[in-house]
Structures are given as C-alpha cells and as structure tokens.
Design a protein around this motif. Sequence first.
Motif, PDB file in Angstrom:
ATOM      1  N   LEU A 180       0.806  -1.222   0.000  1.00 19.53           N
ATOM      2  CA  LEU A 180       0.000   0.000   0.000  1.00 19.53           C
ATOM      3  C   LEU A 180       0.840   1.273   0.000  1.00 19.53           C
ATOM      4  O   LEU A 180       0.318   2.364   0.225  1.00 19.53           O
ATOM      5  N   ALA A 181       2.117   1.140  -0.275  1.00  8.60           N
ATOM      6  CA  ALA A 181       3.040   2.277  -0.179  1.00  8.60           C
ATOM      7  C   ALA A 181       2.613   3.474  -1.023  1.00  8.60           C
ATOM      8  O   ALA A 181       2.897   4.623  -0.681  1.00  8.60           O
ATOM      9  N   GLY A 182       1.916   3.239  -2.127  1.00 10.98           N
ATOM     10  CA  GLY A 182       1.513   4.328  -3.006  1.00 10.98           C
ATOM     11  C   GLY A 182       0.566   5.327  -2.376  1.00 10.98           C
ATOM     12  O   GLY A 182       0.410   6.444  -2.882  1.00 10.98           O
ATOM     13  N   PHE A 183      -0.054   4.958  -1.266  1.00 10.83           N
ATOM     14  CA  PHE A 183      -0.987   5.874  -0.611  1.00 10.83           C
ATOM     15  C   PHE A 183      -0.310   7.183  -0.213  1.00 10.83           C
ATOM     16  O   PHE A 183      -0.912   8.259  -0.299  1.00 10.83           O
ATOM     17  N   SER A 184       0.943   7.096   0.194  1.00 14.28           N
ATOM     18  CA  SER A 184       1.647   8.274   0.711  1.00 14.28           C
ATOM     19  C   SER A 184       1.940   9.321  -0.355  1.00 14.28           C
ATOM     20  O   SER A 184       2.252  10.465  -0.024  1.00 14.28           O
ATOM     21  N   SER A 185       1.827   8.981  -1.610  1.00 16.99           N
ATOM     22  CA  SER A 185       2.142   9.930  -2.682  1.00 16.99           C
ATOM     23  C   SER A 185       0.934  10.262  -3.555  1.00 16.99           C
ATOM     24  O   SER A 185       1.088  10.783  -4.660  1.00 16.99           O
ATOM     25  N   LEU A 186      -0.269   9.980  -3.076  1.00 15.61           N
ATOM     26  CA  LEU A 186      -1.458  10.282  -3.862  1.00 15.61           C
ATOM     27  C   LEU A 186      -1.665  11.792  -3.970  1.00 15.61           C
ATOM     28  O   LEU A 186      -1.458  12.531  -3.004  1.00 15.61           O
ATOM     29  N   PRO A 187      -2.099  12.279  -5.129  1.00 16.45           N
ATOM     30  CA  PRO A 187      -2.312  13.724  -5.294  1.00 16.45           C
ATOM     31  C   PRO A 187      -3.529  14.203  -4.532  1.00 16.45           C
ATOM     32  O   PRO A 187      -4.425  13.435  -4.177  1.00 16.45           O
ATOM     33  N   ALA A 188      -3.592  15.515  -4.303  1.00 15.03           N
ATOM     34  CA  ALA A 188      -4.694  16.120  -3.553  1.00 15.03           C
ATOM     35  C   ALA A 188      -6.040  15.859  -4.215  1.00 15.03           C
ATOM     36  O   ALA A 188      -7.059  15.700  -3.523  1.00 15.03           O
ATOM     37  N   SER A 189      -6.061  15.808  -5.530  1.00 19.89           N
ATOM     38  CA  SER A 189      -7.329  15.588  -6.235  1.00 19.89           C
ATOM     39  C   SER A 189      -7.955  14.244  -5.872  1.00 19.89           C
ATOM     40  O   SER A 189      -9.177  14.124  -5.743  1.00 19.89           O
ATOM     41  N   VAL A 190      -7.112  13.221  -5.693  1.00 21.29           N
ATOM     42  CA  VAL A 190      -7.614  11.900  -5.317  1.00 21.29           C
ATOM     43  C   VAL A 190      -8.121  11.911  -3.877  1.00 21.29           C
ATOM     44  O   VAL A 190      -9.190  11.372  -3.574  1.00 21.29           O
ATOM     45  N   LEU A 191      -7.367  12.551  -2.988  1.00 23.36           N
ATOM     46  CA  LEU A 191      -7.778  12.610  -1.584  1.00 23.36           C
ATOM     47  C   LEU A 191      -9.058  13.426  -1.419  1.00 23.36           C
ATOM     48  O   LEU A 191      -9.900  13.110  -0.568  1.00 23.36           O
ATOM     49  N   ASP A 192      -9.209  14.454  -2.241  1.00 28.84           N
ATOM     50  CA  ASP A 192     -10.442  15.248  -2.204  1.00 28.84           C
ATOM     51  C   ASP A 192     -11.635  14.398  -2.656  1.00 28.84           C
ATOM     52  O   ASP A 192     -12.712  14.437  -2.043  1.00 28.84           O
ATOM     53  N   ALA A 193     -11.443  13.651  -3.733  1.00 31.09           N
ATOM     54  CA  ALA A 193     -12.507  12.772  -4.221  1.00 31.09           C
ATOM     55  C   ALA A 193     -12.811  11.677  -3.206  1.00 31.09           C
ATOM     56  O   ALA A 193     -13.966  11.258  -3.040  1.00 31.09           O
ATOM     57  N   ASN A 194     -11.787  11.224  -2.523  1.00 35.64           N
ATOM     58  CA  ASN A 194     -11.921  10.212  -1.479  1.00 35.64           C
ATOM     59  C   ASN A 194     -12.860  10.704  -0.375  1.00 35.64           C
ATOM     60  O   ASN A 194     -13.774   9.992   0.055  1.00 35.64           O
ATOM     61  N   ARG A 195     -12.663  11.959   0.056  1.00 38.52           N
ATOM     62  CA  ARG A 195     -13.505  12.550   1.101  1.00 38.52           C
ATOM     63  C   ARG A 195     -14.918  12.818   0.587  1.00 38.52           C
ATOM     64  O   ARG A 195     -15.897  12.591   1.295  1.00 38.52           O
TER      65      ARG A 195
ATOM     66  N   LEU B 103     -13.104  13.047  11.492  1.00 36.79           N
ATOM     67  CA  LEU B 103     -12.127  13.889  12.176  1.00 36.79           C
ATOM     68  C   LEU B 103     -11.484  14.913  11.244  1.00 36.79           C
ATOM     69  O   LEU B 103     -10.749  15.791  11.697  1.00 36.79           O
ATOM     70  N   HIS B 104     -11.758  14.790   9.953  1.00 35.81           N
ATOM     71  CA  HIS B 104     -11.177  15.724   8.988  1.00 35.81           C
ATOM     72  C   HIS B 104     -11.791  17.110   9.178  1.00 35.81           C
ATOM     73  O   HIS B 104     -13.003  17.247   9.348  1.00 35.81           O
ATOM     74  N   GLN B 105     -10.953  18.137   9.155  1.00 39.52           N
ATOM     75  CA  GLN B 105     -11.425  19.503   9.383  1.00 39.52           C
ATOM     76  C   GLN B 105     -12.486  19.896   8.352  1.00 39.52           C
ATOM     77  O   GLN B 105     -12.315  19.726   7.153  1.00 39.52           O
ATOM     78  N   GLY B 106     -13.601  20.427   8.850  1.00 40.35           N
ATOM     79  CA  GLY B 106     -14.665  20.887   7.973  1.00 40.35           C
ATOM     80  C   GLY B 106     -15.598  19.793   7.491  1.00 40.35           C
ATOM     81  O   GLY B 106     -16.439  20.031   6.617  1.00 40.35           O
ATOM     82  N   ASN B 107     -15.498  18.578   8.042  1.00 35.93           N
ATOM     83  CA  ASN B 107     -16.334  17.474   7.564  1.00 35.93           C
ATOM     84  C   ASN B 107     -17.802  17.673   7.961  1.00 35.93           C
ATOM     85  O   ASN B 107     -18.117  18.384   8.921  1.00 35.93           O
ATOM     86  N   THR B 108     -18.695  17.025   7.227  1.00 32.02           N
ATOM     87  CA  THR B 108     -20.133  17.062   7.524  1.00 32.02           C
ATOM     88  C   THR B 108     -20.677  15.656   7.777  1.00 32.02           C
ATOM     89  O   THR B 108     -21.872  15.391   7.586  1.00 32.02           O
ATOM     90  N   ILE B 109     -19.808  14.741   8.173  1.00 27.49           N
ATOM     91  CA  ILE B 109     -20.180  13.345   8.394  1.00 27.49           C
ATOM     92  C   ILE B 109     -21.255  13.217   9.476  1.00 27.49           C
ATOM     93  O   ILE B 109     -21.200  13.877  10.515  1.00 27.49           O
ATOM     94  N   HIS B 110     -22.223  12.353   9.220  1.00 29.72           N
ATOM     95  CA  HIS B 110     -23.254  12.032  10.207  1.00 29.72           C
ATOM     96  C   HIS B 110     -22.836  10.771  10.952  1.00 29.72           C
ATOM     97  O   HIS B 110     -22.672   9.706  10.339  1.00 29.72           O
ATOM     98  N   LEU B 111     -22.633  10.860  12.260  1.00 26.58           N
ATOM     99  CA  LEU B 111     -22.300   9.695  13.073  1.00 26.58           C
ATOM    100  C   LEU B 111     -23.588   8.961  13.428  1.00 26.58           C
ATOM    101  O   LEU B 111     -24.523   9.559  13.974  1.00 26.58           O
ATOM    102  N   VAL B 112     -23.627   7.677  13.127  1.00 29.75           N
ATOM    103  CA  VAL B 112     -24.852   6.886  13.236  1.00 29.75           C
ATOM    104  C   VAL B 112     -25.039   6.345  14.648  1.00 29.75           C
ATOM    105  O   VAL B 112     -24.167   5.644  15.166  1.00 29.75           O
TER     106      VAL B 112
END
Length: 419
Positions: free
Chosen positions: A104-119, A199-208
Amino acid sequence: MKTRFTLIAALLLLAQQAQALSLPDAAALASQTSIGSAQAGYNDLEQQMQQALRAALQGNNPQLTRNLLEKAKQSPTQADYAWLKSSGYDFQTKANQQAGIALLAGFSSLPASVLDANRATVTQINLNATQGTRHQALADAEGINHLYFLADALGPRLGKAFLTAYDKGELGKAAALIKASEVSTSAAKKHFNYPRPFLHQGNTIHLVPDDVVVKDNHPYTAEGGSFPSGHTNTGYTDALLLAEMVPERFEALVTRGARYGYSRLVLGVHYPLDVMGSRMVAERNVANYLNDARYQGLFSEAREQLRAALEKECGTSLAECARSTGKDDPYRSPQMKRFYRFTLSYNLPQTTGKHVAVTVPAGAEVLLKTALPQLSAAQRRALMVKSALPGGYPLSGNAEQSFWQRLDLTAAYALATQP
C-alpha cells in the motif's frame, strides 16, 4: 474460437457497465442487501442473524452493554481454539503486516485531487444512506469478532444451517482458523497515520447512533488511523476463506466482503481508499496462507468439518442447500457483480497515459482453485488477467500493486462459468 471471443466481448461490456455505476446506483444495490429490504426471506435471515449476534455478545449477562461488546470474541464452543493451538502454526503476523505496508506504499504519494474525491465519496455515501443501510452497517461493525455476518451471503436455507451449526460448535475448526488468519492492520494504521473522515477539518459526516445491537443510541465512532480499514480486512479475510470452503457460494461470499467494506463508508468512519487497500491486503494474505503446505493441511481439515456439518444441518447435499432462492437471495443477483466491480475503485480518479500490464504474482491463482477446480493454474491466471479492472486507479503503482488493486474475482469466476 468464435465462442471465446464472444465471452471476452461480453466481459468487456460488463466491465464498461460496472465502471459507469453511479454512487446512487451502488447505494440502491447496497440497500437490497440491508436490513429491512424488500425480500421477506432475506429479512427473516437478517433478523435471525441479529438475534444470534446479540445473544452471543450478551452471554449470561442480564443485558448487553457496550463494555461487553468491546470484550467480545467467539466462545470456546463456537471456535476450537485448542485444536488450532495444538497445531503450533505460525501465522507470521509481523512479516505479513510489513508486506501489507509495502503493498500500500503508493498511498503516501497520492495527489490532492484523489484525496479530495476520497472525502467527497464517503461524505455522499454516509449522508445519503437509508435507515436500513445504516442498520446493516451497525450490525456489520458490532459483529466483527464473530462470523454471523457471513450467513446472509449463503442464502436463506444454507444461511440458517450455518447459524445453527456455528452456535452448536459444529464449525469449530473453521471458526478458529478463519479468525486467526486475519492479519491486523494496526501496524499499517500507525505507519500511514491518516485521520478518519469524521475527524477531517470541515467534515459534515453524520455519526450513526446504535439502535440495532447495543441499542444505547451511542454514536458509532472508531479510534486509530483510517488507512487501511481493519474491519474491511476482517470482512474480506473471513468471506474469502469461507468462499474457498463453500465454493458453491463463491461469488456471493466474495461480494459479501465488499459489502462489509461498504458499511464502513455508510458509518462515516472510513474512506473508499481504506476499503480498497484492505481488500488488496486481505486477498494477498489469504493467497499467501493457502500456498503454505502447513496452513493448507489445517484448512483442509477445517473445510471438511464445515462442509459435513452444513450438510447435516441442511438435511441434503451442500449443492442443493446452496441453490439460489431467487429474490430472497440478493447476493446471487447479477446486479451485485456490478456493485462488486464498483467497490474496486469507488469511481475515484484514474491517471492517464500508459498503465502497468496485469501480471499475476506467483500463487495468486490459488484464490480460484476450489471455485474452479477443473481449470489449470495457468488457466486461472489467464482469467485473472482478462477480467481485471482497467488500470490507473489509486493504489495501482508497480506490477504487484496493480494486480491486487485490479483483481476482480467475481468477474474471473463469471468468465469461466457463464454458458
């Protein structure tokens, strides 16, 4: 020759359709395999699963509390710990954990666009989840230390036989071996140290809130790093090993592993990448164990006991008991192949340009061995290549990473078994 090309063309069409599956479409398919679905027979089985889980968690205590939940594990009746311990088998946990981190080493170099889509993806799945899907996610989460969650992928008839045999201790060797084969993701979580969605800053997650298992309305959360998902690792490992033991339900059980991972997004405690990474690691770990002669000996003994017990409880052959019951057996729906394909990528952004060719690591074809015993190792490898997800999705860097990220076991199986 014409038939061969027709099959390949059909598979390519399936891949294109699955790749285009939208988040709402995926959510609709997940809802069909959730508590409170439209299928009465399926709901009856889900209710039985929940009751069995809550009884096991509560034990002889006057009521089920969160403290009991946190200490839960399979009982000595359910799992034959003595048999497994007497074998002296070394699961090489630390070595497998390090192999997972490297994979899973590639996770550390993922671009911001992927992490944004992930969130964005986990937020959409979490906020738009139905009550039934949330209830299913809670049951999946709280039942992590038991095997009850696998019953619904077996279908109403075999699923009920599984629950009975499990609680009677007739599957003890399989129950002990399957759970011991889960390689903890704790080392990887510490290594990557990525915060969870809620826990991500600015998240709108609903905790169930839990109104299903403990029923204390305590908002479900989780501790530690987010990447990769420990629950998904559990779900995939358990589902894959049971699929190897009961290949009559191979596709349904493999899909159950994916559905278990989807539950983590519904709860808002994991991202798509967490689930994708854990699938890769779990598949790699299971293949690694199944290629070990000593493990294979334990596996064969456990498999034989499990199959005999299920036939006894069914009162008929396993093949007959495992047959689909139509609408009450949603994991056998052809549409669930599309759902499974979707979970390989969650539609995250692909890179452009030339991608690494699919190369099957030595021994990976063992994952299709019991499901497709009539085929040679070379033929099973060829199926894995032909049915692979397109390249370029996140976590598919070098050849080994690319293979495990793109591996679609349900499509490979379908390619070999379709008329």
